[in-house]
Enzyme design. Structure first.
Site, PDB file in Angstrom:
ATOM      1  NE  ARG A  47      41.359  29.183  42.322  1.00 32.44           N
ATOM      2  CZ  ARG A  47      41.473  29.933  43.414  1.00 32.44           C
ATOM      3  NH1 ARG A  47      40.426  30.120  44.203  1.00 32.44           N
ATOM      4  NH2 ARG A  47      42.627  30.478  43.736  1.00 32.44           N
ATOM      5  CE1 TYR A  99      29.901  21.244  20.096  1.00 31.99           C
ATOM      6  CE2 TYR A  99      31.656  22.335  21.324  1.00 31.99           C
ATOM      7  CZ  TYR A  99      30.334  21.942  21.200  1.00 31.99           C
ATOM      8  OH  TYR A  99      29.439  22.272  22.185  1.00 31.99           O
ATOM      9  CG  ASP A 169      38.747  18.001  20.292  1.00 33.26           C
ATOM     10  OD1 ASP A 169      38.621  16.868  20.797  1.00 33.26           O
ATOM     11  OD2 ASP A 169      37.850  18.862  20.351  1.00 33.26           O
ATOM     12  CE  LYS A 194      30.351  15.871  23.758  1.00 27.26           C
ATOM     13  NZ  LYS A 194      30.889  17.042  24.453  1.00 27.26           N
TER      14      LYS A 194
END
Length: 360
Positions: A47, A99, A169, A194
């Site tokens: 992690r 978004y 972004d 994406k």
């Protein structure tokens, strides 16, 4: 300086000194043996740090010309990570056309009194709203789905003069078409699901910075919350990044042709395209025909998401932006007659023919 195309082609390569493996190995282990008491290999628990994820993060930093990167479990995890390092009471100036998932989280933070938000429809409004009270300027450029662009350098200058940090972004344009850190941004975000991944087979996000103090805060928060990217998903993003330049070039070439065809179609009243990248929005003349149109497509797939090799079509009003109240969407131009295309790498002629036959 090594060119971006070369950095992408070699992403993750030559990191295995033991075997000389060209491709980054997959390290599935969740824990790592200490050489002896008081010593560490640099990897203790996956992690916190994983060799495959570290290779991806090195590549992510390189393509955005940053110094540090963190790979997260999704694009929204990246958004949350970037903002949660700021204290309660933070004031944010943000792009209005966002978004839907980002808006949903922003709205919840405002409702709970953690952050306050003001929204700008365009660059002029954004510059006007930046004051000495502003802590963060949050930019989508181009925005999703109205493709509104802002001058990152101009906005960053105004933000920094007022002591604010700038978050961009960069999912739509990717480093192929803009590198926000070079233009003055402090943090860059990606939904790596994406274009970076590029094959509709991995859920991932990324945050890239230059400032070490910011990075240490992000790293602490990511390790604490645990929204890290798995080794296999890190491998998939690395694999996808290798062809990013080629895919973006082809998607742009196709999108330019599709946009030109849509502009000539009598069933379309407006086409919104910046001229680069694979994202196009358009407004249909007869909104009542949208269900028939979507159901008639054969090459385009009616689905959420974007940036893959396959072309997708999305109806934001019922999919990606459904959580934004209709009256708010309509107030800034995201009306129910708008459809969004993610143009892929198929033959442009087939994409155009598919759209045209669906109108019949």
């Amino acid at each position: 300086m090594t060119q971006l195309d070369t950095i992408l082609a070699h992403a993750g390569n030559q990191h295995d000194a033991t075997t000389g493996a060209l491709v980054s190995p997959l390290h599935f282990s969740t824990t790592y043996q200490h050489p002896e008491f008081g010593k560490s290999t640099g990897f203790d628990y996956t992690r916190t740090k994983n060799p495959t994820r570290s290779n991806l993060e090195e590549a992510l930093a390189a393509i955005e010309n940053g110094n540090f990167a963190l790979a997260t479990s999704s694009g929204m995890a990246a958004v949350v990570l970037a903002l949660e390092i700021f204290p309660v009471g933070t004031k944010v100036v943000a792009s209005r056309d966002l978004y839907g998932g980002s808006f949903r989280w922003f709205d919840e933070q405002a409702e709970h009194g953690r952050f306050s938000f003001s929204y700008a429809n365009n660059e002029a409004e954004m510059l006007e709203q930046i004051t000495s009270d502003t802590d963060i300027v949050y930019i989508e450029t181009p925005t999703n789905p109205l493709m509104i662009e802002v001058d990152i350098a101009k906005v960053a200058k105004a933000a920094h003069e007022n002591g604010a940090k700038v978050i961009v972004d960069n999912t739509f344009y990717t480093p192929i078409y803009q590198r926000p850190l070079e233009l003055g941004a402090d943090l860059v975000l990606h939904s790596a699901t994406k274009y970076l991944g590029g094959h509709n087979d991995v859920l991932a996000g990324a945050v890239i910075v230059r400032d070490e103090a910011l990075y240490e805060k992000l790293l602490h928060n990511l390790n604490t919350t645990g929204s890290t990217l798995s080794p296999f998903d890190s491998y998939l993003v690395l694999r996808g990044m290798k062809t990013l330049a080629l895919r973006m070039e082809r998607a742009t070439e196709n999108a330019q042709k599709v946009a030109a065809a849509l502009q000539k179609n009598p069933n379309v009243k407006e086409v919104i395209y910046t001229g680069k990248g694979g994202m196009i929005s358009f407004k249909i003349t007869d909104e009542s025909q949208i269900p028939h149109f979507l159901n008639s497509l054969k090459v385009f797939t009616f689905a959420e998401s974007l940036g893959g090799v396959e072309s997708l079509i999305t109806y934001p009003a019922t999919q990606t932006h459904h959580d934004i109240p209709a009256e708010i969407r309509a107030s800034y131009g995201l009306t129910d007659d708008l459809l969004r295309l993610s143009v892929g790498i198929e033959a442009a002629e087939d994409l155009i023919e598919d759209l045209e036959q669906a109108f019949l």
